[in-house]
Design an enzyme around this catalytic site. Structure first.
Site, PDB file in Angstrom:
ATOM      1  N   THR A 225      40.961  46.251  36.736  1.00  0.00           N
ATOM      2  CA  THR A 225      39.516  46.109  36.545  1.00  0.00           C
ATOM      3  C   THR A 225      38.794  46.237  37.887  1.00  0.00           C
ATOM      4  O   THR A 225      37.614  45.891  37.993  1.00  0.00           O
ATOM      5  CB  THR A 225      39.178  44.744  35.908  1.00  0.00           C
ATOM      6  OG1 THR A 225      39.714  43.697  36.731  1.00  0.00           O
ATOM      7  CG2 THR A 225      39.749  44.631  34.508  1.00  0.00           C
TER       8      THR A 225
ATOM      9  N   GLY B  94      41.722  37.757  46.511  1.00  0.00           N
ATOM     10  CA  GLY B  94      40.363  37.492  46.956  1.00  0.00           C
ATOM     11  C   GLY B  94      39.655  36.596  45.958  1.00  0.00           C
ATOM     12  O   GLY B  94      40.278  35.795  45.252  1.00  0.00           O
ATOM     13  N   ARG B  95      38.336  36.741  45.889  1.00  0.00           N
ATOM     14  CA  ARG B  95      37.533  35.873  45.026  1.00  0.00           C
ATOM     15  C   ARG B  95      37.919  36.009  43.549  1.00  0.00           C
ATOM     16  O   ARG B  95      38.154  35.019  42.855  1.00  0.00           O
ATOM     17  CB  ARG B  95      36.056  36.191  45.216  1.00  0.00           C
ATOM     18  CG  ARG B  95      35.542  35.878  46.623  1.00  0.00           C
ATOM     19  CD  ARG B  95      34.170  36.464  46.880  1.00  0.00           C
ATOM     20  NE  ARG B  95      34.205  37.928  46.827  1.00  0.00           N
ATOM     21  CZ  ARG B  95      33.707  38.671  45.839  1.00  0.00           C
ATOM     22  NH1 ARG B  95      33.116  38.088  44.822  1.00  0.00           N
ATOM     23  NH2 ARG B  95      33.798  39.984  45.874  1.00  0.00           N
ATOM     24  N   ILE B  96      38.001  37.244  43.053  1.00  0.00           N
ATOM     25  CA  ILE B  96      38.307  37.444  41.634  1.00  0.00           C
ATOM     26  C   ILE B  96      39.784  37.183  41.366  1.00  0.00           C
ATOM     27  O   ILE B  96      40.149  36.564  40.363  1.00  0.00           O
ATOM     28  CB  ILE B  96      37.904  38.861  41.204  1.00  0.00           C
ATOM     29  CG1 ILE B  96      36.391  39.049  41.362  1.00  0.00           C
ATOM     30  CG2 ILE B  96      38.310  39.122  39.750  1.00  0.00           C
ATOM     31  CD1 ILE B  96      35.907  40.455  41.076  1.00  0.00           C
TER      32      ILE B  96
ATOM     33  N   HIS C 171      34.309  50.581  32.023  1.00  0.00           N
ATOM     34  CA  HIS C 171      33.805  49.916  33.234  1.00  0.00           C
ATOM     35  C   HIS C 171      32.741  48.873  32.902  1.00  0.00           C
ATOM     36  O   HIS C 171      31.598  48.947  33.362  1.00  0.00           O
ATOM     37  CB  HIS C 171      33.257  50.922  34.246  1.00  0.00           C
ATOM     38  CG  HIS C 171      33.297  50.395  35.652  1.00  0.00           C
ATOM     39  ND1 HIS C 171      33.296  51.215  36.754  1.00  0.00           N
ATOM     40  CD2 HIS C 171      33.326  49.121  36.141  1.00  0.00           C
ATOM     41  CE1 HIS C 171      33.331  50.484  37.866  1.00  0.00           C
ATOM     42  NE2 HIS C 171      33.342  49.203  37.502  1.00  0.00           N
TER      43      HIS C 171
ATOM     44  N   GLU D 187      33.926  58.756  36.667  1.00  0.00           N
ATOM     45  CA  GLU D 187      33.125  58.056  35.665  1.00  0.00           C
ATOM     46  C   GLU D 187      31.725  58.654  35.621  1.00  0.00           C
ATOM     47  O   GLU D 187      31.224  59.135  36.627  1.00  0.00           O
ATOM     48  CB  GLU D 187      33.036  56.564  36.006  1.00  0.00           C
ATOM     49  CG  GLU D 187      34.387  55.857  35.986  1.00  0.00           C
ATOM     50  CD  GLU D 187      34.286  54.363  36.299  1.00  0.00           C
ATOM     51  OE1 GLU D 187      33.150  53.884  36.549  1.00  0.00           O
ATOM     52  OE2 GLU D 187      35.313  53.678  36.292  1.00  0.00           O
TER      53      GLU D 187
ATOM     54  N   ARG E 101      39.265  49.177  40.894  1.00  0.00           N
ATOM     55  CA  ARG E 101      38.889  50.569  41.112  1.00  0.00           C
ATOM     56  C   ARG E 101      40.097  51.445  40.818  1.00  0.00           C
ATOM     57  O   ARG E 101      41.222  51.127  41.218  1.00  0.00           O
ATOM     58  CB  ARG E 101      38.415  50.814  42.551  1.00  0.00           C
ATOM     59  CG  ARG E 101      37.114  50.135  42.919  1.00  0.00           C
ATOM     60  CD  ARG E 101      35.938  50.696  42.134  1.00  0.00           C
ATOM     61  NE  ARG E 101      34.663  50.139  42.547  1.00  0.00           N
ATOM     62  CZ  ARG E 101      34.114  49.032  42.055  1.00  0.00           C
ATOM     63  NH1 ARG E 101      34.790  48.342  41.135  1.00  0.00           N
ATOM     64  NH2 ARG E 101      32.938  48.610  42.470  1.00  0.00           N
TER      65      ARG E 101
ATOM     66  N   ARG F  82      47.283  40.610  51.645  1.00  0.00           N
ATOM     67  CA  ARG F  82      47.296  40.530  53.100  1.00  0.00           C
ATOM     68  C   ARG F  82      47.749  39.141  53.540  1.00  0.00           C
ATOM     69  O   ARG F  82      47.685  38.175  52.777  1.00  0.00           O
ATOM     70  CB  ARG F  82      45.902  40.832  53.658  1.00  0.00           C
ATOM     71  CG  ARG F  82      45.411  42.244  53.391  1.00  0.00           C
ATOM     72  CD  ARG F  82      44.010  42.430  53.910  1.00  0.00           C
ATOM     73  NE  ARG F  82      43.072  41.510  53.264  1.00  0.00           N
ATOM     74  CZ  ARG F  82      41.786  41.419  53.578  1.00  0.00           C
ATOM     75  NH1 ARG F  82      41.290  42.185  54.528  1.00  0.00           N
ATOM     76  NH2 ARG F  82      41.000  40.568  52.942  1.00  0.00           N
TER      77      ARG F  82
END
Length: 327
Positions: A234, A153-155, A285, A265, A236, A175
């Site tokens: 980084t 994805g974006r990151i 986090h 957390e 979840r 995907r």
């Protein structure tokens, strides 16, 4: 409006340029973390608009039902910590900009920092020097190694670009649509999920946490990794099956982990198993915790409050709440 902001640990928000957006409103900021329903209900009993910082506090029905003046929850990104059904039933609007068009460069940068820290044993070397010793071991470089990006994805795409800049081969598993984008960007696509885990020297996870991705990394996937490999998370913690990472590290496959996220957390227990492992680099986090990222995020969050106050709510994730009158 009476606005309450939870979990601003370092009292940062009032120092941001975008905070001026809330001028003219009554704003109360809480710097500690509280999850107890009774204490939160007392703190928020006069609150009309609630600002959340990611998933730091769970906002569930037993609390919402006691907040008779609450009209709006404004936040950014995903919202597994909010009982959306209860909000809708009670007529509480949830506004959350999903920032589909912009990656979190702060998270991508931290990901790369963790990769470098783990592979070159930077925390261990620093600790050795501070303890009066010299070099504590021999690290590993990145050039020529295979960087596995799980979720393009974006990151993930940004981190893949960092890998290319460091002379790494980038291998992607995701995907079907994401795999096509990765190929278009010139990256290799794994033949299978099994091949992805077996061939990668470093694997970095970049997926949203939804029901379909919960536990998507299994104990078997981890066991297939090289004993010299590193896994980085980084995104979840629940992307990895519960308890599987600790057991895999104890078994030696993969050989290292770098994590910024935990199943529960905040982590206050210094005896948490990941914190006691010499082959783990862990941070609390902080992927999105950078001043520049805060300016972007809270500009959106505060604009949502202003829009609601003007009678034109935006980024509403529970539109059915718009027609519900608060009792």
């Amino acid at each position: 409006m009476k606005i309450s902001i939870l979990d601003d640990y370092h009292d940062t928000l009032r120092t941001l340029a975008c905070f001026d957006t809330l001028r003219g409103h009554e704003v109360e900021i809480w710097n500690d973390h509280v999850q107890d329903t009774d204490r939160l209900a007392e703190r928020l009993r006069e609150t009309e608009a609630l600002v959340l910082i990611r998933e730091r506090t769970q906002i569930q029905a037993p609390l919402l039902e006691r907040l008779g003046k609450l009209q709006l929850i404004s936040q950014r990104s995903v919202y597994p910590h909010i009982d959306i059904g209860a909000c809708t039933r009670l007529g509480i609007i949830v506004s959350s900009n999903m920032h589909a068009g912009s990656p979190s460069y702060a998270t991508a940068e931290l990901t790369w920092g963790l990769i470098l820290a783990a592979m070159r044993q930077i925390p261990q070397q620093v600790a050795s020097l501070k303890a009066g010793h010299w070099q504590s071991g021999v690290g590993s470089g990145l050039r020529g190694k295979t960087l596995g990006i799980f979720g393009y994805g974006r990151i993930g795409a940004v981190v893949a670009g960092y890998g290319r800049a460091f002379g790494m081969k980038v291998l992607v598993w995701a995907r079907e649509g994401s795999l096509a984008r990765a190929e278009a960007d010139g990256h290799a696509v794994a033949a299978s999920k099994a091949a992805f885990f077996a061939e990668s020297d470093i694997i970095s996870l970049h997926m949203r946490q939804v029901e379909a991705t919960r536990g998507i990394v299994t104990a078997g996937d981890l066991a297939a990794m090289k004993p010299t490999a590193l896994i980085v998370n980084t995104s979840r913690a629940p992307l990895i099956a519960p308890g599987a990472l600790v057991e895999a590290l104890r078994a030696g496959r993969p050989g290292m982990a770098a994590v910024d996220v935990f199943e529960q957390e905040p982590v206050r227990d210094i005896d948490h198993p990941l914190l006691g492992m010499a082959n783990v680099v862990a941070t609390p986090h902080i992927g999105y915790v950078a001043r520049e990222e805060y300016e972007i995020q809270f500009a959106d969050i505060f604009d949502q409050i202003v829009a609601y106050g003007a009678g034109k709510p935006i980024n509403v994730v529970n539109p059915d709440a718009l027609g519900v009158r608060r009792p």
